[in-house]
Design a protein around this motif. Structure first.
Motif, PDB file in Angstrom:
ATOM      1  N   VAL A   1      -5.984   4.333  16.663  1.00  0.00           N
ATOM      2  CA  VAL A   1      -5.492   4.268  18.037  1.00  0.00           C
ATOM      3  C   VAL A   1      -3.976   4.380  18.140  1.00  0.00           C
ATOM      4  O   VAL A   1      -3.427   4.409  19.237  1.00  0.00           O
ATOM      5  N   LYS A   2      -3.291   4.449  16.995  1.00  0.00           N
ATOM      6  CA  LYS A   2      -1.829   4.538  17.015  1.00  0.00           C
ATOM      7  C   LYS A   2      -1.382   5.751  17.814  1.00  0.00           C
ATOM      8  O   LYS A   2      -1.912   6.850  17.647  1.00  0.00           O
ATOM      9  N   GLY A   3      -0.401   5.531  18.677  1.00  0.00           N
ATOM     10  CA  GLY A   3       0.122   6.608  19.496  1.00  0.00           C
ATOM     11  C   GLY A   3      -0.656   6.829  20.781  1.00  0.00           C
ATOM     12  O   GLY A   3      -0.206   7.568  21.658  1.00  0.00           O
ATOM     13  N   ARG A   4      -1.809   6.195  20.899  1.00  0.00           N
ATOM     14  CA  ARG A   4      -2.622   6.343  22.112  1.00  0.00           C
ATOM     15  C   ARG A   4      -2.782   5.028  22.867  1.00  0.00           C
ATOM     16  O   ARG A   4      -2.855   5.024  24.100  1.00  0.00           O
ATOM     17  N   PHE A   5      -2.842   3.921  22.153  1.00  0.00           N
ATOM     18  CA  PHE A   5      -3.023   2.607  22.768  1.00  0.00           C
ATOM     19  C   PHE A   5      -1.715   1.822  22.661  1.00  0.00           C
ATOM     20  O   PHE A   5      -0.997   1.907  21.660  1.00  0.00           O
ATOM     21  N   THR A   6      -1.464   1.017  23.690  1.00  0.00           N
ATOM     22  CA  THR A   6      -0.275   0.170  23.695  1.00  0.00           C
ATOM     23  C   THR A   6      -0.647  -1.216  24.196  1.00  0.00           C
ATOM     24  O   THR A   6      -1.282  -1.350  25.253  1.00  0.00           O
ATOM     25  N   VAL A   7      -0.235  -2.226  23.461  1.00  0.00           N
ATOM     26  CA  VAL A   7      -0.488  -3.605  23.884  1.00  0.00           C
ATOM     27  C   VAL A   7       0.803  -4.163  24.475  1.00  0.00           C
ATOM     28  O   VAL A   7       1.901  -3.878  23.989  1.00  0.00           O
ATOM     29  N   SER A   8       0.660  -4.921  25.558  1.00  0.00           N
ATOM     30  CA  SER A   8       1.824  -5.525  26.205  1.00  0.00           C
ATOM     31  C   SER A   8       1.445  -6.890  26.747  1.00  0.00           C
ATOM     32  O   SER A   8       0.261  -7.216  26.858  1.00  0.00           O
ATOM     33  N   ARG A   9       2.455  -7.672  27.072  1.00  0.00           N
ATOM     34  CA  ARG A   9       2.229  -9.044  27.517  1.00  0.00           C
ATOM     35  C   ARG A   9       2.940  -9.304  28.837  1.00  0.00           C
ATOM     36  O   ARG A   9       4.056  -8.820  29.046  1.00  0.00           O
ATOM     37  N   ASP A  10       2.298 -10.063  29.708  1.00  0.00           N
ATOM     38  CA  ASP A  10       2.932 -10.601  30.909  1.00  0.00           C
ATOM     39  C   ASP A  10       2.823 -12.111  30.784  1.00  0.00           C
ATOM     40  O   ASP A  10       1.799 -12.702  31.133  1.00  0.00           O
ATOM     41  N   ASN A  11       3.875 -12.728  30.285  1.00  0.00           N
ATOM     42  CA  ASN A  11       3.822 -14.159  30.002  1.00  0.00           C
ATOM     43  C   ASN A  11       3.627 -14.983  31.274  1.00  0.00           C
ATOM     44  O   ASN A  11       2.953 -16.010  31.256  1.00  0.00           O
ATOM     45  N   ALA A  12       4.190 -14.524  32.368  1.00  0.00           N
ATOM     46  CA  ALA A  12       4.064 -15.267  33.626  1.00  0.00           C
ATOM     47  C   ALA A  12       2.619 -15.320  34.109  1.00  0.00           C
ATOM     48  O   ALA A  12       2.215 -16.256  34.796  1.00  0.00           O
ATOM     49  N   LYS A  13       1.855 -14.292  33.759  1.00  0.00           N
ATOM     50  CA  LYS A  13       0.456 -14.225  34.189  1.00  0.00           C
ATOM     51  C   LYS A  13      -0.507 -14.633  33.083  1.00  0.00           C
ATOM     52  O   LYS A  13      -1.728 -14.523  33.253  1.00  0.00           O
ATOM     53  N   ASN A  14       0.021 -15.056  31.949  1.00  0.00           N
ATOM     54  CA  ASN A  14      -0.826 -15.425  30.802  1.00  0.00           C
ATOM     55  C   ASN A  14      -1.795 -14.292  30.445  1.00  0.00           C
ATOM     56  O   ASN A  14      -2.950 -14.540  30.096  1.00  0.00           O
TER      57      ASN A  14
END
Length: 121
Positions: free
Chosen positions: A63-76
């Motif tokens: 999945v490298k280059g196609r998937f991206t993980v990210s975080r919104d700490n305020a929304k848990n």
């Protein structure tokens, strides 16, 4: 105790995009990491991506280059943005998190209920 709720799965054509969400019942700062796994019919569950509290991200080669993980700490919430989807990405996607239990003196893994992603050719 940590409850994880995934959302965002669905049916999409090859080449399309989906964004999965994993919302935790407590601050994701308390979690050692939040990870995405997937399991296709007849196959073993496999790791897709991982995001640690320290800010590191890792991805499966598929999945490298196609998937991206990210975080919104305020929304848990931790997201998995999936682009350029392929039929072989079809699976149930699970969110997992590790948290330390002071009561047990050990790290515990928690899992969501999963969300279906289907990519048509």
């Amino acid at each position: 105790q940590v409850q994880l709720v995934e959302s965002g799965g669905g049916l999409v054509q090859a080449g399309g995009s989906l964004r999965l969400s994993c919302t935790a019942s407590r601050s994701i700062f308390d979690l050692n990491y939040v990870a995405w796994y997937r399991q296709a019919p007849g196959k073993q569950r496999e790791s897709v991506a991982r995001s640690t509290t320290g800010g590191s991200e890792t991805y499966a080669d598929s999945v490298k280059g196609r998937f991206t993980v990210s975080r919104d700490n305020a929304k848990n919430t931790v997201y998995l943005q999936m682009d350029s989807l392929k039929p072989e990405d079809t699976a149930v996607y699970y969110c997992s998190a590790e948290a330390f239990s002071s009561k047990l003196g050990a790290a515990i893994d928690y899992w969501g209920q999963g969300t279906q992603v289907t990519v048509s050719s």
